[in-house]
Motif scaffolding. Structure first.
Motif, PDB file in Angstrom:
ATOM      1  N   ARG A  57       2.089   5.791  -3.051  1.00  0.00           N
ATOM      2  CA  ARG A  57       2.806   6.439  -2.911  1.00  0.00           C
ATOM      3  C   ARG A  57       2.753   7.494  -1.915  1.00  0.00           C
ATOM      4  N   LEU A  58       2.722   6.851  -0.530  1.00  0.00           N
ATOM      5  CA  LEU A  58       2.297   7.446   0.834  1.00  0.00           C
ATOM      6  C   LEU A  58       3.441   8.182   1.158  1.00  0.00           C
ATOM      7  N   THR A  59       3.102   9.391   1.657  1.00  0.00           N
ATOM      8  CA  THR A  59       4.020  10.547   2.358  1.00  0.00           C
ATOM      9  C   THR A  59       4.242  10.476   3.936  1.00  0.00           C
ATOM     10  N   LEU A  60       3.115   9.804   4.132  1.00  0.00           N
ATOM     11  CA  LEU A  60       3.109   9.570   5.859  1.00  0.00           C
ATOM     12  C   LEU A  60       2.465   8.225   6.236  1.00  0.00           C
ATOM     13  N   VAL A  61       2.819   7.520   6.910  1.00  0.00           N
ATOM     14  CA  VAL A  61       2.323   6.219   7.415  1.00  0.00           C
ATOM     15  C   VAL A  61       2.374   6.057   8.952  1.00  0.00           C
ATOM     16  N   ALA A  62       1.216   5.596   9.684  1.00  0.00           N
ATOM     17  CA  ALA A  62       0.915   5.438  11.128  1.00  0.00           C
ATOM     18  C   ALA A  62       0.767   4.156  11.419  1.00  0.00           C
ATOM     19  N   MET A  77       0.817  -1.027   0.009  1.00  0.00           N
ATOM     20  CA  MET A  77      -0.007   0.011  -0.128  1.00  0.00           C
ATOM     21  C   MET A  77       0.877   1.085   0.103  1.00  0.00           C
ATOM     22  N   ILE A  78       1.855   1.296   0.977  1.00  0.00           N
ATOM     23  CA  ILE A  78       2.723   2.374   0.901  1.00  0.00           C
ATOM     24  C   ILE A  78       3.478   2.571  -0.447  1.00  0.00           C
ATOM     25  N   ARG A  79       3.622   1.725  -1.306  1.00  0.00           N
ATOM     26  CA  ARG A  79       4.317   1.791  -2.622  1.00  0.00           C
ATOM     27  C   ARG A  79       3.400   2.318  -3.593  1.00  0.00           C
ATOM     28  N   ALA A 109      10.358   6.143  -1.866  1.00  0.00           N
ATOM     29  CA  ALA A 109      10.885   7.611  -2.126  1.00  0.00           C
ATOM     30  C   ALA A 109       9.984   8.839  -1.623  1.00  0.00           C
ATOM     31  N   ASP A 110       8.786   8.636  -1.769  1.00  0.00           N
ATOM     32  CA  ASP A 110       7.747   9.713  -1.307  1.00  0.00           C
ATOM     33  C   ASP A 110       7.604   9.633   0.011  1.00  0.00           C
ATOM     34  N   LEU A 111       7.737   8.633   0.846  1.00  0.00           N
ATOM     35  CA  LEU A 111       7.451   8.552   2.385  1.00  0.00           C
ATOM     36  C   LEU A 111       8.628   9.416   3.315  1.00  0.00           C
ATOM     37  N   ARG A 112       8.120  10.329   3.598  1.00  0.00           N
ATOM     38  CA  ARG A 112       8.997  11.190   4.433  1.00  0.00           C
ATOM     39  C   ARG A 112       8.864  10.874   5.909  1.00  0.00           C
TER      40      ARG A 112
END
Length: 498
Positions: free
Chosen positions: A237-242, A232-234, A264-267
């Motif tokens: 293209r999530l920028t924030l995950v909890a 899902m993150i990939r 690459a987008d996950l900050r």
């Protein structure tokens, strides 16, 4: 006057086609979310629900939960959320204690709730595929509410007695969402995601409400599964995950070629719900190229109290107090302790609950002079960073010496063959309590208890080293993935191991 749905309605008017929710291949715009919630709110009103009435919502993380949640808030109802695995007696207790007016239940969790609804002669609305709102006129304007009105009623786990309903106000919900938007630097361009249950305060207050307040999207996964979470993150293209520590640990041990290039987008990754072992934090950063920031909060503080910042992160700390939050560490007599000393953590500020539903004495005990007594042990350093040592009730006293399970767990997590561990106290005739470790090992690994103890003695004082060790296939976990130490039956584990 405010309403919890106010920001969602504003974003739907300003940017109707912007993505609000993603759930697998299902994408919801803000306009679609508003319209569905308005229709559901209309149905609730047609069923006789009015402002201040309690509505029980039992549903998994997904669009149906969000629509029902917002629809109830839209008309000023008080929303009670419960685990989809709740039994009929658990549901009956909450319904009776809260004075629930209507039950809204996911179709796969209907049986237990239906029994309660039938016995109490209450209406029940079933959520599920194609079960759209079919009664009443859509509600176009959110009901005005006072900031001190109760918005959400969340029942504590009840590990120390019968569950208590935590009253979170409209102000608690709105101010907490705004605080997280500012702390996480959320914008409408962010793409958030979580596998947390939305019926829990972390997923609901810190994740869902914050994303909707910012006007960004939130991807929802249910149930959590580490490979699905990484995909899902990939994919989105999530920028924030909890998530919670067990989630990061599970993702860390996933085989395959997932790495920094995929994210690459996950900050930012945001962690809460339990203490994060330092070894997991550093290993996750090394493998995925993403920093995990820890925060601290309770149901009674709307999931908000302290949070770390990317430029001033301190390993082992849950950060500094969020804006408007005051934190003190006190001794058993209530005196404030100086920096560096361990005591009970107290909180005060805009995220702290209104009180416990219909429990004035317990409210007075846990919320004296506006300060929330958390039951957690911690210390503040000289710069105001909070370190949670353990739950006060989890403290092990072995032969007169205090042993903090988290400290022992931090060391054991450094062992290359240990995946998960829970350290608990076991009654002992000689020492009063003995230190015990329940461990899930890496598949294929064989760990000899005597060798593990020898290894631990190199890093821990002798009285802190687990004398009792048991290995299990999996540790018991709650709805958020938090390890449930109180579900560990040492006698049963000893019998099972022969």
């Amino acid at each position: 006057m405010p309403n919890v749905v106010g920001s969602t309605w504003a974003h739907a008017a300003a940017t109707p086609e912007a993505v609000a929710l993603r759930a697998g291949g299902d994408v919801w715009s803000y306009a679609r979310l508003r319209d569905a919630s308005a229709a559901f709110g209309g149905e609730l009103r047609a069923r006789g629900v009015r402002a201040g009435d309690r509505v029980l919502l039992v549903a998994p993380t997904g669009p149906d939960f969000v629509v029902a949640y917002l629809g109830a808030h839209l008309i000023g109802a008080v929303v009670i959320t419960m685990n989809t695995m709740a039994t009929a007696p658990e549901i009956d207790y909450v319904v009776g204690d809260s004075g629930t007016r209507l039950l809204v239940v996911w179709h796969e969790a209907q049986r237990a709730a239906q029994r309660v609804a039938d016995e109490r002669a209450l209406p029940l609305r079933v959520l599920g595929p194609e079960a759209v709102a079919g009664e009443g006129e859509p509600v176009s304007v959110p009901v005005d509410r006072d900031r001190q009105d109760t918005a959400v009623l969340l029942y504590t786990s009840g590990t120390t007695g019968r569950p208590k309903g935590v009253e979170l106000t409209v102000a608690n919900v709105l101010d907490t969402a705004r605080t997280f938007v500012e702390q996480l630097h959320l914008t409408a361009g962010d793409r958030c995601g979580t596998g947390l249950p939305l019926f829990h305060v972390f997923g609901q207050a810190a994740c869902l409400n914050s994303a909707l307040a910012a006007g960004c999207s939130i991807s929802l996964l249910s149930p959590f599964e580490p490979v699905a979470m990484l995909e899902m993150i990939r994919r989105d293209r999530l920028t924030l995950v909890a998530g919670v520590p067990t989630m990061w640990n599970a993702m860390l041990h996933v085989a395959g070629d997932f790495g920094p290039d995929d994210f690459a987008d996950l900050r930012l990754a945001s962690s809460g719900g339990a203490s994060l072992p330092g070894e997991v934090l550093s290993a996750f950063s090394e493998r995925f190229g993403c920093t995990i920031l820890e925060g601290y909060g309770l149901t009674e503080s709307t999931a908000a109290a302290t949070y770390s910042s990317p430029d001033q992160q301190r390993v082992g700390s849950v950060g500094r107090p969020l804006p408007g939050i005051a934190v003190e560490v006190r001794d058993p007599e209530g005196a404030v302790l100086p920096a560096g000393e361990v005591g009970e953590v107290y909180l005060r500020g805009p995220s702290v609950m209104k009180g416990y539903w219909n429990r004035p004495e317990e409210t007075a005990a846990d919320l004296a002079d506006g300060w929330l007594q958390t039951g957690d042990l911690g210390r503040l350093d000289g710069d105001g960073y909070l370190y949670i040592v353990d739950r006060a009730k989890d403290l092990i006293i072995r032969g007169g010496y205090n042993v903090y399970p988290r400290e022992v767990e931090e060391v054991l997590y450094q062992h290359p063959d240990i995946v998960e561990v829970a350290v608990i106290g076991v009654p002992d005739e000689r020492y009063g309590e003995e230190v015990a470790a329940v461990i899930t090992a890496r598949p294929g690994a064989e760990i000899a208890p005597e060798e593990l103890r020898a290894w631990a003695k190199e890093q821990l004082s002798a009285y802190k080293v687990p004398h009792l060790i048991r290995f299990v296939d999996a540790l018991p976990k709650g709805a958020t993935g938090k390890i449930q130490k109180r579900a560990l039956d040492w006698k049963a584990l000893t019998t099972a191991s022969g």
